[in-house]
Every structure is written in structure tokens, then in C-alpha cells.
Design an enzyme around this catalytic site. Structure first.
Site, PDB file in Angstrom:
ATOM      1  N   ARG A 135      26.584  56.317  38.759  1.00  0.00           N
ATOM      2  CA  ARG A 135      25.830  55.529  37.943  1.00  0.00           C
ATOM      3  C   ARG A 135      25.656  53.699  37.652  1.00  0.00           C
ATOM      4  O   ARG A 135      26.647  53.568  37.728  1.00  0.00           O
ATOM      5  CB  ARG A 135      26.129  55.554  36.545  1.00  0.00           C
ATOM      6  CG  ARG A 135      25.935  55.594  35.681  1.00  0.00           C
ATOM      7  CD  ARG A 135      26.200  56.149  33.876  1.00  0.00           C
ATOM      8  NE  ARG A 135      26.320  57.253  33.692  1.00  0.00           N
ATOM      9  CZ  ARG A 135      26.588  57.968  32.974  1.00  0.00           C
ATOM     10  NH1 ARG A 135      26.557  57.644  31.406  1.00  0.00           N
ATOM     11  NH2 ARG A 135      25.421  59.042  32.517  1.00  0.00           N
ATOM     12  N   ARG A 155      31.092  62.743  29.776  1.00  0.00           N
ATOM     13  CA  ARG A 155      31.240  63.449  30.476  1.00  0.00           C
ATOM     14  C   ARG A 155      30.225  63.389  31.686  1.00  0.00           C
ATOM     15  O   ARG A 155      30.592  64.167  32.853  1.00  0.00           O
ATOM     16  CB  ARG A 155      29.380  64.462  29.862  1.00  0.00           C
ATOM     17  CG  ARG A 155      30.035  65.184  28.469  1.00  0.00           C
ATOM     18  CD  ARG A 155      28.575  65.369  27.191  1.00  0.00           C
ATOM     19  NE  ARG A 155      28.748  63.491  27.460  1.00  0.00           N
ATOM     20  CZ  ARG A 155      29.012  63.391  26.084  1.00  0.00           C
ATOM     21  NH1 ARG A 155      29.853  63.983  25.189  1.00  0.00           N
ATOM     22  NH2 ARG A 155      29.315  61.611  25.553  1.00  0.00           N
ATOM     23  N   THR A 156      29.612  62.696  31.838  1.00  0.00           N
ATOM     24  CA  THR A 156      29.152  62.677  33.536  1.00  0.00           C
ATOM     25  C   THR A 156      29.926  62.825  34.065  1.00  0.00           C
ATOM     26  O   THR A 156      29.825  63.556  35.896  1.00  0.00           O
ATOM     27  CB  THR A 156      27.814  61.874  33.670  1.00  0.00           C
ATOM     28  OG1 THR A 156      26.669  62.246  33.024  1.00  0.00           O
ATOM     29  CG2 THR A 156      26.807  61.908  34.990  1.00  0.00           C
ATOM     30  N   HIS A 182      18.170  60.421  34.522  1.00  0.00           N
ATOM     31  CA  HIS A 182      19.798  60.875  34.585  1.00  0.00           C
ATOM     32  C   HIS A 182      19.369  62.154  35.263  1.00  0.00           C
ATOM     33  O   HIS A 182      19.229  63.570  34.307  1.00  0.00           O
ATOM     34  CB  HIS A 182      19.316  60.762  33.434  1.00  0.00           C
ATOM     35  CG  HIS A 182      21.183  61.363  32.966  1.00  0.00           C
ATOM     36  ND1 HIS A 182      21.878  61.825  33.968  1.00  0.00           N
ATOM     37  CD2 HIS A 182      22.345  61.205  32.340  1.00  0.00           C
ATOM     38  CE1 HIS A 182      23.663  61.927  33.614  1.00  0.00           C
ATOM     39  NE2 HIS A 182      23.433  61.419  32.131  1.00  0.00           N
ATOM     40  N   LYS A 211      32.988  40.913  42.177  1.00  0.00           N
ATOM     41  CA  LYS A 211      32.973  39.827  42.745  1.00  0.00           C
ATOM     42  C   LYS A 211      31.855  39.279  43.468  1.00  0.00           C
ATOM     43  O   LYS A 211      31.566  37.927  44.351  1.00  0.00           O
ATOM     44  CB  LYS A 211      34.275  40.340  44.312  1.00  0.00           C
ATOM     45  CG  LYS A 211      35.452  40.479  43.462  1.00  0.00           C
ATOM     46  CD  LYS A 211      36.215  40.625  44.411  1.00  0.00           C
ATOM     47  CE  LYS A 211      37.726  41.507  44.653  1.00  0.00           C
ATOM     48  NZ  LYS A 211      38.369  41.752  45.541  1.00  0.00           N
TER      49      LYS A 211
END
Ligand code: NCD
Length: 304
Positions: free
Chosen positions: A101, A51-52, A129, A80
Site C-alpha cells: 500500500r 483490515r487490508t 484498490h 531514509k
């Protein structure tokens, strides 16, 4: 230049303005369809999301802009060994705004110190959030018409559930709010929320492990998933994962106009039999996420 790292970065007046813009977008989408023409959003997702990330991307497309990014750390140079600071310094050269995120608490804050474009925290570990909270607030506004005089039950994983932490912060600024915090002992809200927000601001709250006892009082029931990925050991997760399962039977003692929210994804905590109940708002909530993110992108890009 503004970023959004914590929901408290926004004043209640700014939140009202964002929700008003989101509601105007719902009514007049064509008015906004060219607002971000030529602008690019980068979605840097070091952790899974449906969703986000997709609502951010849909939001930018519906504003006429473009999107670039990655959806897992493994496909970025993080694999890396590149630092978040270096990654966002570079991505700032390619995009006008970044939604990030990350599994580490505080990573988006660090990013905002090195990026030359606005950073939006799209979830940092078990911490915050803020754009889910904007989504939740727009849903409460549309379903209940107000943010005050509400008893809100937060149920499930209150320890690791970042959406709960941000939502408590946001709602604690309104009048006559009461929280009922429903969780097993092991998953109670962190001390920094209990002490620095609830106790400090003298917000009424109760902690209980019984959803059944809390149910009749609630205006809003906010269910959450037990956050498997934050547990140190699988046995604890297995023991706690089905602590609460909301089903039609348990809803019998609930108010007729109670609003059931869930940031989703759900696992077992709401049975699908609840989905047809008019009180189930979680899919409407997911749709609202796109509109508030459109409003937020406009605000942070300072598009008039
Ligand atoms: C939440 C999250 O990622 O914190 N999901 C979301 O963004 N809608 C909740 C969860 O994953 O349980």
C-alpha cells in the site's frame, strides 16, 4: 509471474475462479491450512491500514505460511530516501509475494517492474484498490447471488475513494448494471472513470447529490468515507465530511433486500443504529476480505 495491480488485470473468468476458491475455503478451511507452508508474504504498508494488512496477514497464516513487513513508511528505509524500486528488489530476496500500500498512485505498478516476486496492490493513493474489489465482489456474490441486473449506488467521496474506482471497473463488465453516483459536486468521480469506463462502455449511470432520491431504486448501496488524507485543505474536508449520514430513517424508502456495503473504516457516514439492520453487510464484507486474499495468494503463487 503475475501481479495484481488493477482489477482489470483479471478476466471475469479468473475472478469467478477466485471467488469459487474463496467459497471453497469458507467451507473447507482445513484443506488449505498447509498450502503455503514455507512461503512468506511481505506486507509493505507505506500508509495506514487495519483490515487490508491484517486480513492479508491472517490469510497467509491460515494458509500455513509466514508474514514479514512494516506498517508505516517511518519504520522503513523509505524514511531514509530509498526508492520503491530498490525496496522491492531487496524484499524480493526475503519473501515469495508482496502486498504493498502506498500513498502515490502507480507505486505498486512501479514495484511490479522491479520485483522478482508477485506484487499485489493493496491500495495506491486515490487510484485503485483491487483486493477490496475482490472483497466487495465476494460479498455481492454471497448476499445477492449475481453480478448482473443490479442498480448500484456509490455514495460519498467518489473522487478520492479508490475502492469505488476499482469496483466500477469490475462491475462494468457484467450485464444490465446501472450506477447511481451520489456525491457532492466537489467529490464526483474522476473523468478517467466517467469517460474511459462508463461512457466508453455505454454503461447507464446517473450523477446526483441526493441519497434520498436515489435510495428507492438501489439493490446495493456502497457508502464511503470522505478521504481526509487526500484533501489539500482541512476547511474543504470539514465542509464536506458529513455530506451523507446513513441512518435508519433514510433506510425506510430502501428496498427490503438492499445490501449496504462499506469498505470501512467508517467515520460518520453510517450511524451505528444501522448496524443491526439485516441489510448492513459491512462487517460480513470485512470477513470476506480474508477469504478472497487467501484465494489470491494461492493463485499468484501458483499453488495447486
Ligand atoms: C479503504 C481504503 O483504504 O481505500 N479501506 C480499506 O482498505 N478497507 C477505504 C477507506 O480508507 O476509506
Amino acid at each position: 509471474m503475475r501481479s495484481l495491480i488493477d482489477i482489470l488485470d483479471l478476466s471475469t473468468q479468473e475472478i469467478d475462479e477466485l471467488l469459487a476458491t474463496a467459497q471453497d475455503i469458507i467451507l473447507n478451511p482445513q484443506k488449505y491450512s498447509e498450502k503455503c507452508r514455507g512461503k512468506k508474504l511481505a506486507t509493505l504498508f507505506f500508509e495506514p491500514s487495519t483490515r487490508t494488512r491484517l486480513s492479508f496477514e491472517a490469510a497467509m497464516y491460515e494458509l500455513g505460511g509466514n508474514v514479514l513487513g512494516f506498517s508505516e513508511a517511518a519504520s522503513s528505509s523509505a524514511s531514509k530516501g530509498e526508492s520503491v524500486a530498490d525496496t522491492v528488489r531487496v524484499v524480493s530476496c526475503y519473501a515469495d509475494i508482496i502486498a504493498m500500500r502506498h500513498p502515490k498512485e502507480g507505486a505498486p505498478l512501479v514495484a511490479s517492474m522491479y520485483a522478482s516476486v508477485p506484487i499485489i496492490n493493496a491500495g495506491d493513493g486515490g487510484h485503485n484498490h483491487p483486493t477490496q474489489t475482490l472483497t466487495d465482489l465476494l460479498t455481492i456474490k454471497r448476499e445477492k447471488g449475481k453480478f448482473d441486473h443490479l442498480t448500484i449506488g456509490l455514495c460519498g467521496d467518489l473522487k478520492f475513494g479508490r475502492t469505488v474506482h476499482s469496483l466500477i471497473g469490475a462491475l462494468s463488465r457484467y450485464h444490465n448494471i446501472k450506477f447511481i453516483l451520489i456525491s457532492p459536486d466537489e467529490l464526483k468521480i474522476p473523468d478517467y472513470i466517467r469517460n474511459d469506463i462508463l461512457i466508453k462502455k455505454a454503461i447507464p449511470f446517473e450523477e446526483t447529490s441526493s441519497l434520498e432520491e436515489a435510495m428507492p431504486q438501489l439493490d446495493i448501496l456502497y457508502m464511503t468515507r470522505v478521504q481526509r488524507e487526500r484533501f489539500f485543505n482541512e476547511a474543504d474536508y470539514i465542509r464536506l465530511k458529513d455530506s451523507y449520514i446513513l441512518n435508519p430513517e433514510k433506510l425506510r424508502s430502501a428496498k427490503k433486500d438492499m445490501c449496504i456495503l462499506h469498505p470501512l473504516p467508517r467515520v460518520n457516514e453510517i450511524t451505528t443504529a444501522v448496524d443491526d439492520d439485516p441489510r448492513a453487510c459491512y462487517f460480513r464484507q470485512a470477513l470476506n476480505g480474508k477469504y478472497v486474499r487467501m484465494a489470491l495468494i494461492l493463485k499468484l503463487l501458483e499453488v495447486k
